[in-house]
Design a protein around this motif. Structure first.
Motif, PDB file in Angstrom:
ATOM      1  N   CYS A 175      -8.059  -4.238 -30.201  1.00 22.33           N
ATOM      2  CA  CYS A 175      -8.599  -4.131 -28.833  1.00 22.33           C
ATOM      3  C   CYS A 175      -9.839  -5.006 -28.683  1.00 22.33           C
ATOM      4  CB  CYS A 175      -9.003  -2.681 -28.527  1.00 22.33           C
ATOM      5  SG  CYS A 175      -7.658  -1.689 -27.925  1.00 22.33           S
ATOM      6  N   VAL A 176     -10.677  -5.009 -29.723  1.00 25.07           N
ATOM      7  CA  VAL A 176     -11.934  -5.759 -29.686  1.00 25.07           C
ATOM      8  C   VAL A 176     -11.702  -7.233 -30.005  1.00 25.07           C
ATOM      9  CG1 VAL A 176     -14.254  -5.976 -30.687  1.00 25.07           C
ATOM     10  CG2 VAL A 176     -13.293  -3.708 -30.251  1.00 25.07           C
ATOM     11  N   THR A 177     -10.924  -7.525 -31.053  1.00 20.62           N
ATOM     12  CA  THR A 177     -10.737  -8.936 -31.449  1.00 20.62           C
ATOM     13  C   THR A 177      -9.970  -9.722 -30.383  1.00 20.62           C
ATOM     14  OG1 THR A 177      -8.754  -8.423 -32.746  1.00 20.62           O
ATOM     15  CG2 THR A 177     -10.854  -8.452 -33.931  1.00 20.62           C
ATOM     16  N   ALA A 178      -9.193  -9.033 -29.550  1.00 21.34           N
ATOM     17  CA  ALA A 178      -8.450  -9.695 -28.457  1.00 21.34           C
ATOM     18  C   ALA A 178      -9.398 -10.348 -27.457  1.00 21.34           C
ATOM     19  CB  ALA A 178      -7.560  -8.683 -27.744  1.00 21.34           C
ATOM     20  N   MET A 179     -10.652  -9.846 -27.393  1.00 23.80           N
ATOM     21  CA  MET A 179     -11.641 -10.371 -26.434  1.00 23.80           C
ATOM     22  C   MET A 179     -12.340 -11.629 -26.946  1.00 23.80           C
ATOM     23  SD  MET A 179     -13.477  -6.812 -25.464  1.00 23.80           S
ATOM     24  CE  MET A 179     -12.479  -5.337 -25.350  1.00 23.80           C
ATOM     25  N   LEU A 180     -12.256 -11.884 -28.246  1.00 22.78           N
ATOM     26  CA  LEU A 180     -12.917 -13.065 -28.812  1.00 22.78           C
ATOM     27  C   LEU A 180     -12.290 -14.341 -28.275  1.00 22.78           C
ATOM     28  CD1 LEU A 180     -12.999 -11.916 -32.546  1.00 22.78           C
ATOM     29  CD2 LEU A 180     -14.922 -11.887 -30.986  1.00 22.78           C
ATOM     30  N   GLU A 181     -13.056 -15.442 -28.343  1.00 23.42           N
ATOM     31  CA  GLU A 181     -12.521 -16.742 -27.931  1.00 23.42           C
ATOM     32  C   GLU A 181     -11.348 -17.107 -28.842  1.00 23.42           C
ATOM     33  OE1 GLU A 181     -13.212 -18.423 -25.434  1.00 23.42           O
ATOM     34  OE2 GLU A 181     -15.300 -18.133 -24.842  1.00 23.42           O
ATOM     35  N   LYS A 182     -10.409 -17.905 -28.330  1.00 21.60           N
ATOM     36  CA  LYS A 182      -9.257 -18.314 -29.142  1.00 21.60           C
ATOM     37  C   LYS A 182      -9.697 -19.097 -30.372  1.00 21.60           C
ATOM     38  CE  LYS A 182      -5.788 -18.017 -25.548  1.00 21.60           C
ATOM     39  NZ  LYS A 182      -4.950 -18.700 -24.571  1.00 21.60           N
ATOM     40  N   SER A 183     -10.787 -19.867 -30.238  1.00 17.43           N
ATOM     41  CA  SER A 183     -11.284 -20.652 -31.377  1.00 17.43           C
ATOM     42  C   SER A 183     -11.811 -19.746 -32.499  1.00 17.43           C
ATOM     43  CB  SER A 183     -12.400 -21.594 -30.925  1.00 17.43           C
ATOM     44  OG  SER A 183     -13.466 -20.844 -30.349  1.00 17.43           O
ATOM     45  N   GLN A 184     -12.109 -18.485 -32.143  1.00 21.21           N
ATOM     46  CA  GLN A 184     -12.607 -17.544 -33.152  1.00 21.21           C
ATOM     47  C   GLN A 184     -11.566 -16.503 -33.555  1.00 21.21           C
ATOM     48  OE1 GLN A 184     -15.580 -17.530 -30.570  1.00 21.21           O
ATOM     49  NE2 GLN A 184     -17.258 -18.074 -31.933  1.00 21.21           N
ATOM     50  N   GLY A 185     -10.318 -16.799 -33.257  1.00 19.66           N
ATOM     51  CA  GLY A 185      -9.238 -15.905 -33.676  1.00 19.66           C
ATOM     52  C   GLY A 185      -8.916 -14.817 -32.675  1.00 19.66           C
ATOM     53  N   GLY A 205      -8.006 -13.709 -28.289  1.00 18.05           N
ATOM     54  CA  GLY A 205      -7.083 -14.100 -27.231  1.00 18.05           C
ATOM     55  C   GLY A 205      -7.809 -14.378 -25.931  1.00 18.05           C
ATOM     56  N   SER A 206      -9.153 -14.313 -25.948  1.00 23.73           N
ATOM     57  CA  SER A 206     -10.050 -14.459 -24.797  1.00 23.73           C
ATOM     58  C   SER A 206      -9.510 -13.792 -23.530  1.00 23.73           C
ATOM     59  CB  SER A 206     -10.418 -15.931 -24.550  1.00 23.73           C
ATOM     60  OG  SER A 206      -9.291 -16.713 -24.281  1.00 23.73           O
ATOM     61  N   GLY A 207      -9.114 -12.523 -23.704  1.00 22.70           N
ATOM     62  CA  GLY A 207      -8.608 -11.748 -22.573  1.00 22.70           C
ATOM     63  C   GLY A 207      -8.891 -10.269 -22.760  1.00 22.70           C
ATOM     64  N   LYS A 208      -8.469  -9.487 -21.790  1.00 23.03           N
ATOM     65  CA  LYS A 208      -8.676  -8.039 -21.860  1.00 23.03           C
ATOM     66  C   LYS A 208      -7.613  -7.383 -22.754  1.00 23.03           C
ATOM     67  CE  LYS A 208     -10.553  -6.263 -17.844  1.00 23.03           C
ATOM     68  NZ  LYS A 208     -10.432  -5.701 -16.514  1.00 23.03           N
ATOM     69  N   ALA A 209      -7.854  -6.134 -23.108  1.00 24.37           N
ATOM     70  CA  ALA A 209      -6.893  -5.372 -23.916  1.00 24.37           C
ATOM     71  C   ALA A 209      -6.389  -4.185 -23.097  1.00 24.37           C
ATOM     72  CB  ALA A 209      -7.564  -4.883 -25.193  1.00 24.37           C
ATOM     73  N   MET A 210      -5.124  -3.841 -23.285  1.00 29.32           N
ATOM     74  CA  MET A 210      -4.550  -2.675 -22.616  1.00 29.32           C
ATOM     75  C   MET A 210      -4.032  -1.713 -23.687  1.00 29.32           C
ATOM     76  SD  MET A 210      -1.635  -2.593 -19.666  1.00 29.32           S
ATOM     77  CE  MET A 210      -2.608  -3.449 -18.449  1.00 29.32           C
ATOM     78  N   PHE A 211      -4.374  -0.441 -23.552  1.00 27.48           N
ATOM     79  CA  PHE A 211      -4.027   0.555 -24.574  1.00 27.48           C
ATOM     80  C   PHE A 211      -3.268   1.702 -23.919  1.00 27.48           C
ATOM     81  CE2 PHE A 211      -4.350   3.675 -27.854  1.00 27.48           C
ATOM     82  CZ  PHE A 211      -4.793   3.073 -29.032  1.00 27.48           C
ATOM     83  N   ILE A 212      -2.014   1.906 -24.309  1.00 27.25           N
ATOM     84  CA  ILE A 212      -1.233   3.059 -23.831  1.00 27.25           C
ATOM     85  C   ILE A 212      -1.167   4.054 -24.987  1.00 27.25           C
ATOM     86  CG2 ILE A 212       1.017   3.869 -23.009  1.00 27.25           C
ATOM     87  CD1 ILE A 212       1.380   1.093 -21.666  1.00 27.25           C
ATOM     88  N   ASP A 213      -1.720   5.230 -24.742  1.00 23.86           N
ATOM     89  CA  ASP A 213      -1.904   6.251 -25.785  1.00 23.86           C
ATOM     90  C   ASP A 213      -0.944   7.416 -25.524  1.00 23.86           C
ATOM     91  OD1 ASP A 213      -2.921   8.022 -27.607  1.00 23.86           O
ATOM     92  OD2 ASP A 213      -4.875   8.267 -26.642  1.00 23.86           O
ATOM     93  N   THR A 214      -0.073   7.688 -26.472  1.00 19.50           N
ATOM     94  CA  THR A 214       0.880   8.792 -26.272  1.00 19.50           C
ATOM     95  C   THR A 214       0.525  10.023 -27.110  1.00 19.50           C
ATOM     96  OG1 THR A 214       2.398   8.124 -28.045  1.00 19.50           O
ATOM     97  CG2 THR A 214       2.732   7.097 -25.902  1.00 19.50           C
ATOM     98  N   GLU A 215      -0.438   9.860 -28.028  1.00 10.77           N
ATOM     99  CA  GLU A 215      -0.751  10.974 -28.934  1.00 10.77           C
ATOM    100  C   GLU A 215      -2.204  11.442 -28.855  1.00 10.77           C
ATOM    101  OE1 GLU A 215       0.760   8.694 -32.391  1.00 10.77           O
ATOM    102  OE2 GLU A 215       2.009  10.439 -32.772  1.00 10.77           O
ATOM    103  N   GLY A 216      -2.966  10.864 -27.911  1.00  9.54           N
ATOM    104  CA  GLY A 216      -4.368  11.266 -27.765  1.00  9.54           C
ATOM    105  C   GLY A 216      -5.247  10.802 -28.900  1.00  9.54           C
ATOM    106  N   TYR A 270      -4.843 -10.625 -19.533  1.00  9.20           N
ATOM    107  CA  TYR A 270      -4.806  -9.720 -20.691  1.00  9.20           C
ATOM    108  C   TYR A 270      -4.245 -10.493 -21.870  1.00  9.20           C
ATOM    109  CZ  TYR A 270      -5.791  -5.578 -17.882  1.00  9.20           C
ATOM    110  OH  TYR A 270      -6.407  -4.653 -17.084  1.00  9.20           O
ATOM    111  N   SER A 271      -4.761 -10.211 -23.068  1.00  3.78           N
ATOM    112  CA  SER A 271      -4.225 -10.914 -24.238  1.00  3.78           C
ATOM    113  C   SER A 271      -3.445  -9.985 -25.164  1.00  3.78           C
ATOM    114  CB  SER A 271      -5.344 -11.616 -25.008  1.00  3.78           C
ATOM    115  OG  SER A 271      -6.356 -10.705 -25.365  1.00  3.78           O
ATOM    116  N   ILE A 272      -3.635  -8.660 -25.009  1.00  2.00           N
ATOM    117  CA  ILE A 272      -2.890  -7.734 -25.885  1.00  2.00           C
ATOM    118  C   ILE A 272      -2.536  -6.442 -25.153  1.00  2.00           C
ATOM    119  CG2 ILE A 272      -4.905  -6.537 -26.916  1.00  2.00           C
ATOM    120  CD1 ILE A 272      -3.389  -6.841 -29.665  1.00  2.00           C
ATOM    121  N   ALA A 314       0.251 -10.397 -26.583  1.00  2.00           N
ATOM    122  CA  ALA A 314       0.723  -9.864 -27.858  1.00  2.00           C
ATOM    123  C   ALA A 314       1.007  -8.382 -27.624  1.00  2.00           C
ATOM    124  CB  ALA A 314      -0.354 -10.039 -28.915  1.00  2.00           C
ATOM    125  N   VAL A 315       2.203  -7.933 -27.933  1.00  2.00           N
ATOM    126  CA  VAL A 315       2.529  -6.510 -27.795  1.00  2.00           C
ATOM    127  C   VAL A 315       2.570  -5.907 -29.195  1.00  2.00           C
ATOM    128  CG1 VAL A 315       4.238  -4.810 -27.029  1.00  2.00           C
ATOM    129  CG2 VAL A 315       3.815  -6.835 -25.633  1.00  2.00           C
TER     130      VAL A 315
END
Length: 352
Positions: free
Chosen positions: A154-164, A166-177, A229-231, A275-276
């Motif tokens: 969730c956090v690394t997805a926000m980094l610039e692409k040059s730093q590994g 996806g330079s985008g937001k993250a989306m999290f669907i939680d089914t187990e809390g 979104y990147s992930i 990335a899913v």
């Protein structure tokens, strides 16, 4: 360790200054390579009323229409068979649907990026990290690091692409809390990102039933058509299917429903180049064959799950905080394994 972080990950000042620039640059990039919004069909003889109906029916992009079976278009209120045919033809003209040479396809693959896991050893195993435009499934028993890896991504997805990233937001669907904002904050601190900025850029939803889980993907498509979104993380993809459908009598219905869900995930990956990443549970083999297998645990979801996932990763416990990730199935990665560890700051290289 500090040098590693400095070399690989974005600094706090860069991150905050990037927030303003980010939208303008990604919007320009999206124009060039991103999905076409459904309103684009208005230039090709489809009325604004019909494009509005399509958006209300869950079709936010031209790709979504082109990639879907025609009967799904007919299910949209106010779209007749004749209209559906016209819309489908217009969509197919705008989206590359025919044959192409492998060299041209290689060019389209250049937009695919990898998101770092936070561990250099694990990234090496995955040849860079979690891949966009594909489905990565992680399975293993409890306490093997599946959810921790999801939080780190969730956090690394926000980094610039040059730093590994996806330079985008993250989306999290939680089914187990299992989602914990406090974990995101701790991991963000490790990567030099403002914790509140990190939380603002994670879009979260809790799913309460398998039907709700599917409905959330329609909302996800709407949000992805508006912002970059990147992930997309689903933790876990199968838990609700295990409880909503029980016994052998409902197995066929469960597998059909699961297949539809996985198809929709793949469509989002293709459409928005995200990335899913999904987690899966394991079941112990209790049949006669179990005695001949060293580790008699297998992922649930059967062949449908196996065929839908592009890459399958098997996680198991190691010594102490160390965990082992094995490539169980992949079209491009060799069968191999690597060790990583879980720390306060998320996933990192193994400890001795």
């Amino acid at each position: 360790d500090a040098e590693y972080m400095g070399a690989h990950f974005i600094s706090q000042s860069n991150m905050s200054s990037r927030t303003k620039e980010h939208h303008t640059t990604t919007e320009a990039d999206e124009e060039a390579t991103g999905p076409l919004l459904v309103a684009e069909l208005e230039k090709h003889g489809i009325s604004a009323t019909d494009t509005k109906k399509l958006a209300e029916g869950g079709f936010y992009t031209v790709e979504a229409i082109a990639f879907s079976p025609r009967k799904q278009l007919l299910a949209v209120k106010g779209i007749s068979e004749q209209k559906a045919e016209k819309i489908f033809e217009a969509a197919c003209k705008l989206v590359q649907m025919g044959f192409t040479t492998a060299i041209e396809y290689e060019k389209t693959r250049e937009k695919v990026f990898k998101i770092t896991t936070g561990s250099a050893v694990l990234d090496k195993l995955l040849e860079g990290g979690m891949e966009s435009s594909s489905l990565t499934e992680m399975f293993g028993e409890f306490r093997t690091g599946k959810t921790q890896l999801c939080h780190t991504l969730c956090v690394t997805a926000m980094l610039e692409k040059s730093q590994g990233g996806g330079s985008g937001k993250a989306m999290f669907i939680d089914t187990e809390g299992t989602f914990r904002p406090a974990r995101i904050k701790k991991i963000a601190e490790r990567f030099g990102i403002d914790p509140d900025f990190a939380l603002e850029n994670v879009t979260y939803a809790r799913a309460y039933s398998s039907d709700h889980q599917l409905a959330l993907l329609v909302q996800a498509a709407a949000m992805m058509s508006e912002e970059h979104y990147s992930i997309l993380i689903v933790d876990s993809a199968t838990a609700l299917y295990r409880t909503d459908y029980s016994g052998r009598g409902e197995l066929s219905a469960r597998q059909m429903s699961l297949a539809k869900y996985l198809r929709m995930l793949q469509r989002l990956a293709d459409e928005f180049n995200v990335a899913v990443v999904m987690t899966n549970q394991v079941v112990a083999q209790v049949d006669g064959g179990a005695m001949f297998v060293a580790d008699p645990k297998k992922p649930i979801g059967g062949n449908i799950m196996a065929h839908a996932s592009t890459t399958r990763l098997y996680l198991r416990k190691g010594r102490g905080e160390n965990r082992i990730c094995k490539i169980y199935d992949s079209p491009s990665l060799p069968e191999n394994e690597a060790m990583f560890s879980i720390s306060e700051g998320g996933i990192q290289d193994p400890t001795d």
